[in-house]
Design a protein around this motif. Structure first.
Motif, PDB file in Angstrom:
ATOM      1  N   SER A  36      -7.593  -2.050   3.028  1.00  0.00           N
ATOM      2  CA  SER A  36      -7.372  -3.005   1.949  1.00  0.00           C
ATOM      3  C   SER A  36      -6.029  -2.766   1.267  1.00  0.00           C
ATOM      4  N   ALA A  37      -5.603  -1.514   1.189  1.00  0.00           N
ATOM      5  CA  ALA A  37      -4.283  -1.225   0.616  1.00  0.00           C
ATOM      6  C   ALA A  37      -3.184  -1.806   1.503  1.00  0.00           C
ATOM      7  N   ALA A  38      -3.334  -1.634   2.811  1.00  0.00           N
ATOM      8  CA  ALA A  38      -2.339  -2.167   3.742  1.00  0.00           C
ATOM      9  C   ALA A  38      -2.305  -3.693   3.683  1.00  0.00           C
ATOM     10  N   LEU A  39      -3.478  -4.319   3.596  1.00  0.00           N
ATOM     11  CA  LEU A  39      -3.522  -5.776   3.505  1.00  0.00           C
ATOM     12  C   LEU A  39      -2.935  -6.261   2.188  1.00  0.00           C
ATOM     13  N   GLY A  40      -3.134  -5.509   1.131  1.00  0.00           N
ATOM     14  CA  GLY A  40      -2.561  -5.876  -0.164  1.00  0.00           C
ATOM     15  C   GLY A  40      -1.045  -5.850  -0.133  1.00  0.00           C
ATOM     16  N   ILE A  41      -0.501  -4.811   0.471  1.00  0.00           N
ATOM     17  CA  ILE A  41       0.961  -4.699   0.584  1.00  0.00           C
ATOM     18  C   ILE A  41       1.505  -5.814   1.464  1.00  0.00           C
ATOM     19  N   LEU A  42       0.830  -6.074   2.574  1.00  0.00           N
ATOM     20  CA  LEU A  42       1.258  -7.148   3.468  1.00  0.00           C
ATOM     21  C   LEU A  42       1.202  -8.498   2.751  1.00  0.00           C
ATOM     22  N   GLY A  43       0.134  -8.717   1.994  1.00  0.00           N
ATOM     23  CA  GLY A  43       0.008  -9.966   1.239  1.00  0.00           C
ATOM     24  C   GLY A  43       1.114 -10.128   0.218  1.00  0.00           C
ATOM     25  N   ALA A  44       1.468  -9.031  -0.463  1.00  0.00           N
ATOM     26  CA  ALA A  44       2.539  -9.087  -1.455  1.00  0.00           C
ATOM     27  C   ALA A  44       3.874  -9.415  -0.791  1.00  0.00           C
ATOM     28  N   LEU A  45       4.132  -8.815   0.352  1.00  0.00           N
ATOM     29  CA  LEU A  45       5.382  -9.099   1.067  1.00  0.00           C
ATOM     30  C   LEU A  45       5.442 -10.554   1.541  1.00  0.00           C
ATOM     31  N   LEU A  46       4.312 -11.046   2.048  1.00  0.00           N
ATOM     32  CA  LEU A  46       4.279 -12.440   2.493  1.00  0.00           C
ATOM     33  C   LEU A  46       4.466 -13.401   1.315  1.00  0.00           C
ATOM     34  N   ALA A  47       3.840 -13.090   0.188  1.00  0.00           N
ATOM     35  CA  ALA A  47       4.001 -13.945  -0.991  1.00  0.00           C
ATOM     36  C   ALA A  47       5.450 -13.940  -1.463  1.00  0.00           C
ATOM     37  N   PHE A  48       6.087 -12.785  -1.443  1.00  0.00           N
ATOM     38  CA  PHE A  48       7.491 -12.689  -1.836  1.00  0.00           C
ATOM     39  C   PHE A  48       8.367 -13.524  -0.910  1.00  0.00           C
ATOM     40  N   ALA A  49       8.140 -13.381   0.401  1.00  0.00           N
ATOM     41  CA  ALA A  49       8.944 -14.128   1.371  1.00  0.00           C
ATOM     42  C   ALA A  49       8.709 -15.628   1.221  1.00  0.00           C
TER      43      ALA A  49
END
Length: 61
Positions: A36-49
């Motif tokens: 879930s931590a990895a998915l959270g970081i990935l989600g944040a990066l995708l939202a930023f992009a």
């Protein structure tokens, strides 16, 4: 308050197991936490992009 149906109880139980909210196996919860931590970081990066791309599109027009 009304009682929940058997279907809803089963669904909630499966979701808790999937998300690692039950304490049946310590390894599973550790794995779920790291996932879930990895998915959270990935989600944040995708939202930023996504936001950056949309922001650049609106400036060009």
């Amino acid at each position: 308050m009304t009682e929940q149906s058997a279907t809803r109880q089963e669904l909630e139980e499966r979701l808790r197991r999937l998300l690692g909210l039950t304490h049946d196996a310590d390894d599973a919860t550790d794995s779920a936490k790291s996932s879930s931590a990895a998915l959270g970081i990935l989600g944040a990066l995708l939202a930023f992009a996504w936001g950056r791309r949309r922001g650049r599109r609106s400036v060009r027009k």
